[in-house]
Motif scaffolding. Structure first.
Motif, PDB file in Angstrom:
ATOM      1  N   ALA A   1       0.831  -1.203   0.000  1.00 40.29           N
ATOM      2  CA  ALA A   1       0.000   0.000   0.000  1.00 40.29           C
ATOM      3  C   ALA A   1       0.868   1.256   0.000  1.00 40.29           C
ATOM      4  O   ALA A   1       0.557   2.234  -0.704  1.00 40.29           O
ATOM      5  N   ASP A   2       1.971   1.254   0.761  1.00 41.49           N
ATOM      6  CA  ASP A   2       2.880   2.408   0.765  1.00 41.49           C
ATOM      7  C   ASP A   2       3.500   2.610  -0.609  1.00 41.49           C
ATOM      8  O   ASP A   2       3.593   3.748  -1.095  1.00 41.49           O
ATOM      9  N   LEU A   3       3.925   1.521  -1.236  1.00 44.87           N
ATOM     10  CA  LEU A   3       4.515   1.630  -2.575  1.00 44.87           C
ATOM     11  C   LEU A   3       3.486   2.104  -3.595  1.00 44.87           C
ATOM     12  O   LEU A   3       3.794   2.940  -4.455  1.00 44.87           O
ATOM     13  N   GLU A   4       2.256   1.590  -3.493  1.00 47.21           N
ATOM     14  CA  GLU A   4       1.202   2.024  -4.421  1.00 47.21           C
ATOM     15  C   GLU A   4       0.894   3.503  -4.243  1.00 47.21           C
ATOM     16  O   GLU A   4       0.699   4.226  -5.231  1.00 47.21           O
ATOM     17  N   ALA A   5       0.850   3.971  -3.002  1.00 44.13           N
ATOM     18  CA  ALA A   5       0.587   5.392  -2.756  1.00 44.13           C
ATOM     19  C   ALA A   5       1.708   6.255  -3.341  1.00 44.13           C
ATOM     20  O   ALA A   5       1.436   7.310  -3.932  1.00 44.13           O
ATOM     21  N   LEU A   6       2.953   5.808  -3.219  1.00 43.53           N
ATOM     22  CA  LEU A   6       4.059   6.565  -3.788  1.00 43.53           C
ATOM     23  C   LEU A   6       3.973   6.587  -5.311  1.00 43.53           C
ATOM     24  O   LEU A   6       4.158   7.634  -5.934  1.00 43.53           O
ATOM     25  N   VAL A   7       3.669   5.449  -5.923  1.00 47.99           N
ATOM     26  CA  VAL A   7       3.555   5.388  -7.389  1.00 47.99           C
ATOM     27  C   VAL A   7       2.432   6.306  -7.863  1.00 47.99           C
ATOM     28  O   VAL A   7       2.596   7.062  -8.832  1.00 47.99           O
ATOM     29  N   GLN A   8       1.279   6.269  -7.184  1.00 45.63           N
ATOM     30  CA  GLN A   8       0.144   7.117  -7.576  1.00 45.63           C
ATOM     31  C   GLN A   8       0.498   8.598  -7.446  1.00 45.63           C
ATOM     32  O   GLN A   8       0.143   9.409  -8.308  1.00 45.63           O
TER      33      GLN A   8
END
Length: 137
Positions: free
Chosen positions: A117-124
């Motif tokens: 979830a942290d990685l997805e938030a950074l990518v978004q």
């Protein structure tokens, strides 16, 4: 009853008389000594010391761990410019691609749901990111 002599029962003294056997013995002794001295020199006397290597030489798992730390720092700091600068050490690729590669690795390597979830938030966040006036270094 007198003792009976059995010539040929003791094989080992005859082996050492054989010059072919002596050659093999010396060969293996020299091989063992060479391996031992090589390991001593390489591990103790003059080991390889890797210093000042660029971060893009990291293995994929260490690279993903670093990017995950950037994502966790972004979650708490909410500073996208700083996160992009931290990702810029991996070369000239856009930060969003660097983070997306880590996300892909994380899903295949079994990162936890909160890490994904942290990685997805950074990518978004990086998909819509535009460098500020300071820009990236």
């Amino acid at each position: 009853m007198p003792p009976v002599a059995c010539p040929g029962i003791f094989i080992f003294p005859d082996l050492w008389q054989n010059t072919n056997m002596k050659r093999w013995l010396w060969f293996f002794l020299a091989l063992a000594a060479g391996i031992g001295l090589g390991l001593l020199y390489g591990w103790v006397i003059s080991p390889v010391d890797f210093v000042n290597l660029p971060p893009d030489t990291l293995r994929a798992d260490y690279r993903a761990d670093y990017i995950l730390m950037v994502a966790e720092a972004y979650r708490s700091e909410k500073d996208l410019d700083l996160a992009a600068r931290r990702l810029a050490i991996f070369g000239s690729e856009p930060p969003v691609e660097i983070a997306a590669q880590a996300l892909q690795f994380g899903t295949s390597a079994g990162f936890s749901a909160s890490e994904i979830a942290d990685l997805e938030a950074l990518v978004q966040a990086l998909r819509t990111w535009q460098p500020s006036s300071g820009g990236m270094p």
